[in-house]
Design a protein around this motif. Structure first.
Motif, PDB file in Angstrom:
ATOM      1  N   MET A   1       8.860  21.565 -25.857  1.00 51.20           N
ATOM      2  CA  MET A   1       9.993  21.494 -25.459  1.00 51.20           C
ATOM      3  C   MET A   1      10.006  21.229 -24.027  1.00 51.20           C
ATOM      4  N   ALA A   2      10.924  20.310 -23.698  1.00 50.98           N
ATOM      5  CA  ALA A   2      10.931  19.418 -22.249  1.00 50.98           C
ATOM      6  C   ALA A   2      11.421  20.541 -21.178  1.00 50.98           C
ATOM      7  N   GLY A   3      10.523  20.554 -20.193  1.00 50.88           N
ATOM      8  CA  GLY A   3      11.075  21.610 -19.074  1.00 50.88           C
ATOM      9  C   GLY A   3      12.099  20.848 -18.311  1.00 50.88           C
ATOM     10  N   ARG A   4      13.026  21.520 -17.537  1.00 46.68           N
ATOM     11  CA  ARG A   4      14.009  21.131 -16.663  1.00 46.68           C
ATOM     12  C   ARG A   4      13.673  20.364 -15.585  1.00 46.68           C
ATOM     13  N   LEU A   5      12.437  20.393 -15.139  1.00 44.60           N
ATOM     14  CA  LEU A   5      11.913  19.575 -13.835  1.00 44.60           C
ATOM     15  C   LEU A   5      10.696  18.854 -14.380  1.00 44.60           C
ATOM     16  N   ASP A   6      10.715  18.274 -15.550  1.00 46.17           N
ATOM     17  CA  ASP A   6       9.711  17.325 -15.925  1.00 46.17           C
ATOM     18  C   ASP A   6       9.749  16.055 -15.014  1.00 46.17           C
ATOM     19  N   GLY A   7       8.452  15.820 -14.645  1.00 47.60           N
ATOM     20  CA  GLY A   7       8.316  14.450 -13.791  1.00 47.60           C
ATOM     21  C   GLY A   7       8.687  14.666 -12.440  1.00 47.60           C
ATOM     22  N   LYS A   8       9.233  15.894 -11.851  1.00 41.41           N
ATOM     23  CA  LYS A   8       9.632  16.005 -10.600  1.00 41.41           C
ATOM     24  C   LYS A   8       8.329  16.613  -9.776  1.00 41.41           C
ATOM     25  N   VAL A   9       8.442  16.334  -8.369  1.00 40.26           N
ATOM     26  CA  VAL A   9       7.807  16.972  -7.444  1.00 40.26           C
ATOM     27  C   VAL A   9       8.183  17.619  -6.443  1.00 40.26           C
ATOM     28  N   ALA A  10       7.773  18.770  -5.977  1.00 40.76           N
ATOM     29  CA  ALA A  10       8.194  19.749  -5.173  1.00 40.76           C
ATOM     30  C   ALA A  10       7.444  20.315  -4.164  1.00 40.76           C
ATOM     31  N   ALA A  11       7.843  20.489  -2.952  1.00 40.04           N
ATOM     32  CA  ALA A  11       7.219  21.022  -1.900  1.00 40.04           C
ATOM     33  C   ALA A  11       7.984  22.120  -1.624  1.00 40.04           C
ATOM     34  N   ILE A  12       7.013  23.585  -1.382  1.00 37.10           N
ATOM     35  CA  ILE A  12       7.589  24.746  -1.064  1.00 37.10           C
ATOM     36  C   ILE A  12       6.858  25.270   0.131  1.00 37.10           C
ATOM     37  N   THR A  13       7.644  25.760   1.068  1.00 38.23           N
ATOM     38  CA  THR A  13       6.935  26.252   2.358  1.00 38.23           C
ATOM     39  C   THR A  13       6.957  27.986   2.059  1.00 38.23           C
ATOM     40  N   GLY A  14       6.108  28.540   2.605  1.00 44.34           N
ATOM     41  CA  GLY A  14       5.943  29.932   2.166  1.00 44.34           C
ATOM     42  C   GLY A  14       5.711  30.199   0.676  1.00 44.34           C
TER      43      GLY A  14
END
Length: 291
Positions: A1-14
């Motif tokens: 099952m495909a994820g809702r953020l497939d292929g996305k790149v995220a940066a998270i502070t903290g």
């Protein structure tokens, strides 16, 4: 099952503890690659190990940094591009409890520290996240951590509340500015969430206080914030921008008074600076009520 953020790149502070860490793990599960930034090196290394143990070792990276330092925030964005090729989601989540106690006992240095982390850090995350998204030319999602303390009096210490109000307003102002670039900017306003920042070394006491002020029968968890962040990061919220999403178990609806305002109120007894999970020691001192 495909994820809702497939292929996305995220940066998270903290992203090495609490809500940020829970969100990092959820983003990975939803198909994203994630770069976490945090001042606490040991927590960062632990988060990377947790992701690796879950099978996401090739999709996570960590950078130690201080969100109040522009070069550190710029480096976090650069690492996302270097490691994963782009940046689609910037979650400006790093936070501290900051200055607490009566306004008359708050020092300028404690006030400035609070705003440096909570407001300047968000400003820098938006600035450098947006710069990269504009270079890519296909939009993106910026998510900021606000707080119900910024939406109501009595839900947090004075300096913290003022800083989080600034985050909510900064969210709206930049959302209007960047809508034509298809860059959505929203914030999440948590209530009492069971994290190390809430505990501050007194888990039972602080959780009991928070539960008493939260109508929902259980306290929020980092996973509750992660779920909200997935919504705001994904295409499910493609027409949502400039919004502050309250995730608080009904606390704001019940007009919270976490600190109390009577003569024996908690915030009148102590003052100092809560540096959260940064690894730096917090300061606490007795208040001189004769001032």
């Amino acid at each position: 099952m495909a994820g809702r953020l497939d292929g996305k790149v995220a940066a998270i502070t903290g992203g090495a503890s609490g809500m940020g860490r829970a969100t990092a793990m959820r983003f990975l599960e939803e198909g994203a690659s994630v770069v976490i930034g945090d001042l606490n090196m040991s927590n960062g290394e632990s988060a990377v190990k947790e992701a690796g143990d879950a099978g996401f070792g090739d999709k996570i990276a960590f950078a130690r940094g201080d969100v109040s330092e522009e070069t550190d925030v710029e480096a976090l964005v650069a690492l996302a591009v270097e490691r994963f090729g782009r940046l689609d989601i910037m979650f400006n989540n790093a936070g501290v409890g900051g200055a607490f106690g009566p306004i008359t006992d708050t020092t300028v240095e404690e006030w400035d520290y609070t705003f440096d982390v909570l407001v300047r850090g968000v400003f820098l995350g938006i600035k450098h996240g947006v710069r990269q998204m504009k270079r890519q030319g296909d939009g993106g999602s910026i998510i900021n951590t606000a707080s119900i303390a910024g939406l109501s009096g009595g839900a947090g210490p004075t300096a913290y509340s003022a800083a989080k109000a600034a985050v909510a307003n900064l969210t709206r102002a930049t959302a209007a500015e960047l809508a034509q670039d298809r860059i959505r900017i929203n914030s999440i306003a948590p209530g009492a969430i069971r994290t190390p920042l809430l505990h501050s070394g007194r888990a039972a006491e602080m959780e009991a206080l928070a539960q008493d002020k939260t109508p929902w029968p259980v306290l929020g968890e980092g996973s509750d914030i992660a779920g909200a962040a997935v919504f705001l990061a994904s295409g499910d919220s493609q027409f949502v921008t400039g919004h502050t999403l309250v995730v608080d178990g009904g606390a704001l609806a019940a007009a919270p008074n976490f600190w109390g305002f009577g003569q024996d109120a908690m915030f009148k007894k102590k003052a100092g600076l809560n540096r959260g999970t940064t690894g730096d020691k917090s300061d606490v001192r007795d208040v001189n009520n004769s001032k």
